[in-house]
Design a protein around this motif. Structure first.
Motif, PDB file in Angstrom:
ATOM      1  N   THR A   6       2.116  15.651  -0.824  1.00 60.70           N
ATOM      2  CA  THR A   6       2.899  16.111   0.329  1.00 60.70           C
ATOM      3  C   THR A   6       4.393  16.123   0.074  1.00 60.70           C
ATOM      4  N   GLY A   7       4.841  15.488  -1.019  1.00 61.84           N
ATOM      5  CA  GLY A   7       6.264  15.456  -1.313  1.00 61.84           C
ATOM      6  C   GLY A   7       7.023  14.352  -0.607  1.00 61.84           C
ATOM      7  N   LEU A   8       6.298  13.419   0.008  1.00 61.25           N
ATOM      8  CA  LEU A   8       6.956  12.289   0.660  1.00 61.25           C
ATOM      9  C   LEU A   8       7.600  11.367  -0.374  1.00 61.25           C
ATOM     10  N   CYS A   9       8.694  10.746  -0.003  1.00 59.46           N
ATOM     11  CA  CYS A   9       9.333   9.761  -0.863  1.00 59.46           C
ATOM     12  C   CYS A   9       8.472   8.503  -0.928  1.00 59.46           C
ATOM     13  N   LEU A  10       8.336   7.958  -2.142  1.00 54.36           N
ATOM     14  CA  LEU A  10       7.537   6.754  -2.336  1.00 54.36           C
ATOM     15  C   LEU A  10       8.034   5.597  -1.474  1.00 54.36           C
ATOM     16  N   PHE A  11       9.326   5.557  -1.187  1.00 53.76           N
ATOM     17  CA  PHE A  11       9.874   4.429  -0.449  1.00 53.76           C
ATOM     18  C   PHE A  11       9.516   4.441   1.031  1.00 53.76           C
ATOM     19  N   THR A  12       8.776   5.442   1.471  1.00 51.89           N
ATOM     20  CA  THR A  12       8.241   5.400   2.837  1.00 51.89           C
ATOM     21  C   THR A  12       6.888   4.696   2.884  1.00 51.89           C
ATOM     22  N   VAL A  13       6.471   4.129   1.745  1.00 49.02           N
ATOM     23  CA  VAL A  13       5.148   3.522   1.667  1.00 49.02           C
ATOM     24  C   VAL A  13       4.965   2.418   2.696  1.00 49.02           C
ATOM     25  N   GLY A  14       6.034   1.694   3.022  1.00 50.49           N
ATOM     26  CA  GLY A  14       5.921   0.624   4.016  1.00 50.49           C
ATOM     27  C   GLY A  14       5.472   1.132   5.366  1.00 50.49           C
ATOM     28  N   ALA A  15       5.878   2.346   5.711  1.00 48.58           N
ATOM     29  CA  ALA A  15       5.490   2.917   6.998  1.00 48.58           C
ATOM     30  C   ALA A  15       4.180   3.677   6.926  1.00 48.58           C
ATOM     31  N   VAL A  16       3.893   4.252   5.756  1.00 48.58           N
ATOM     32  CA  VAL A  16       2.760   5.171   5.634  1.00 48.58           C
ATOM     33  C   VAL A  16       1.473   4.484   5.193  1.00 48.58           C
ATOM     34  N   ALA A  17       1.585   3.418   4.405  1.00 50.04           N
ATOM     35  CA  ALA A  17       0.410   2.828   3.757  1.00 50.04           C
ATOM     36  C   ALA A  17      -0.742   2.568   4.721  1.00 50.04           C
ATOM     37  N   THR A  18      -0.448   2.031   5.889  1.00 49.89           N
ATOM     38  CA  THR A  18      -1.514   1.739   6.860  1.00 49.89           C
ATOM     39  C   THR A  18      -1.558   2.763   7.984  1.00 49.89           C
ATOM     40  N   ASN A  19      -0.806   3.847   7.817  1.00 47.59           N
ATOM     41  CA  ASN A  19      -0.750   4.868   8.882  1.00 47.59           C
ATOM     42  C   ASN A  19      -0.835   6.278   8.302  1.00 47.59           C
ATOM     43  N   LYS A  20      -1.784   6.478   7.376  1.00 48.40           N
ATOM     44  CA  LYS A  20      -1.904   7.798   6.756  1.00 48.40           C
ATOM     45  C   LYS A  20      -2.175   8.888   7.790  1.00 48.40           C
TER      46      LYS A  20
END
Length: 255
Positions: free
Chosen positions: A161-175
């Motif tokens: 999707t082209g998301l920045c890896l550093f958004t992992v804190g927000a995305v990891a449990t909210n795909k």
């Protein structure tokens, strides 16, 4: 500009250089020349391992970095990366997988990261399945293959999707939020089964690409420098079995 963890690790402690000002100068010169700080830090470390420079020699490291910028014979060697530098200089202790230098996470201490290094399509790619932050016993080889596979499938969300890896804190449990954004943007009506399948297909396509390019199971392992040479301080080696490493490629398995 700031010096990041990887730069401090590979251009600093990896070379036994501890002065942050010196590390920042090496980092700045890498940026000016246009070379990767991880790869060049590893390559200079290999040169030090070969005895051509002393560990801790900041000025020596800066001098050989300048050779890269000038394109001299020595500079072209270093600029070819840590693996080529190790082969030419006869060094076996070279921290690479599939030709890519490892980031500043030792696989003997963080074994899930070692599995990621071994199985990532791009070689020792610490962003493919960053296990370092997982709340596990990192020195225990058990379960690290499954952890790496789970994270590689998660990171597929970012890669596709082209998301920045550093958004992992927000995305990891909210795909599901990412999927909802994609559906809203494009007028789609896809579900999570499709989304997870997309990430798996990406990993399978990468593996197939590598196989067609000549990558075999022999490339999905770490060198004896990590499987036989103990890490000082914790006296540990990378000991995740080859069977466990091979299981990572069963991407459709639930983790």
């Amino acid at each position: 500009s700031p010096i990041e963890y990887e730069n401090i690790g590979l251009l600093g402690s990896n070379l036994d250089i501890w002065d942050l000002d010196s590390i920042a100068r090496l980092n700045q010169r890498c940026n000016d020349i246009g070379v990767d700080t991880i790869e060049l830090g590893a390559a200079i470390g290999v040169m030090m391992e070969a005895g051509l420079l002393n560990f801790g020699d900041f000025q020596g490291a800066m001098n050989v970095l300048e050779e890269v910028g000038k394109g001299t014979l020595l500079g072209r060697l270093l600029g070819s990366g840590a693996e080529v530098t190790g082969k030419v200089l006869g060094v076996k202790n070279v921290p690479v997988v599939k030709g890519q230098a490892m980031a500043a996470y030792d696989p003997r201490a963080i074994k899930g990261m070692g599995v990621t290094y071994a199985t990532s399509a791009m070689g020792a790619d610490h962003t493919a399945g960053p296990a370092a932050r997982a709340q596990v016993d990192h020195a225990d080889p058990a379960g690290k293959a499954g952890l790496s596979r789970k994270l590689q499938k998660l990171l597929g969300v970012f890669d596709t999707t082209g998301l920045c890896l550093f958004t992992v804190g927000a995305v990891a449990t909210n795909k599901h939020l990412v999927l909802e954004l994609l559906n809203a943007l494009h007028g789609w009506d896809y579900d999570m089964e499709w989304f997870d399948g997309m990430c798996i297909r990406m990993l399978e396509d990468e593996k197939l690409f590598n196989e067609l390019a000549g990558i075999t199971a022999a490339h999905h392992r770490l060198s004896e420098a990590f499987t036989e040479r103990k890490m000082p301080g914790i006296e540990s080696v990378f000991d995740v079995s080859e069977e466990d490493i091979a299981s990572v490629f069963n991407y459709s398995e639930e983790d």
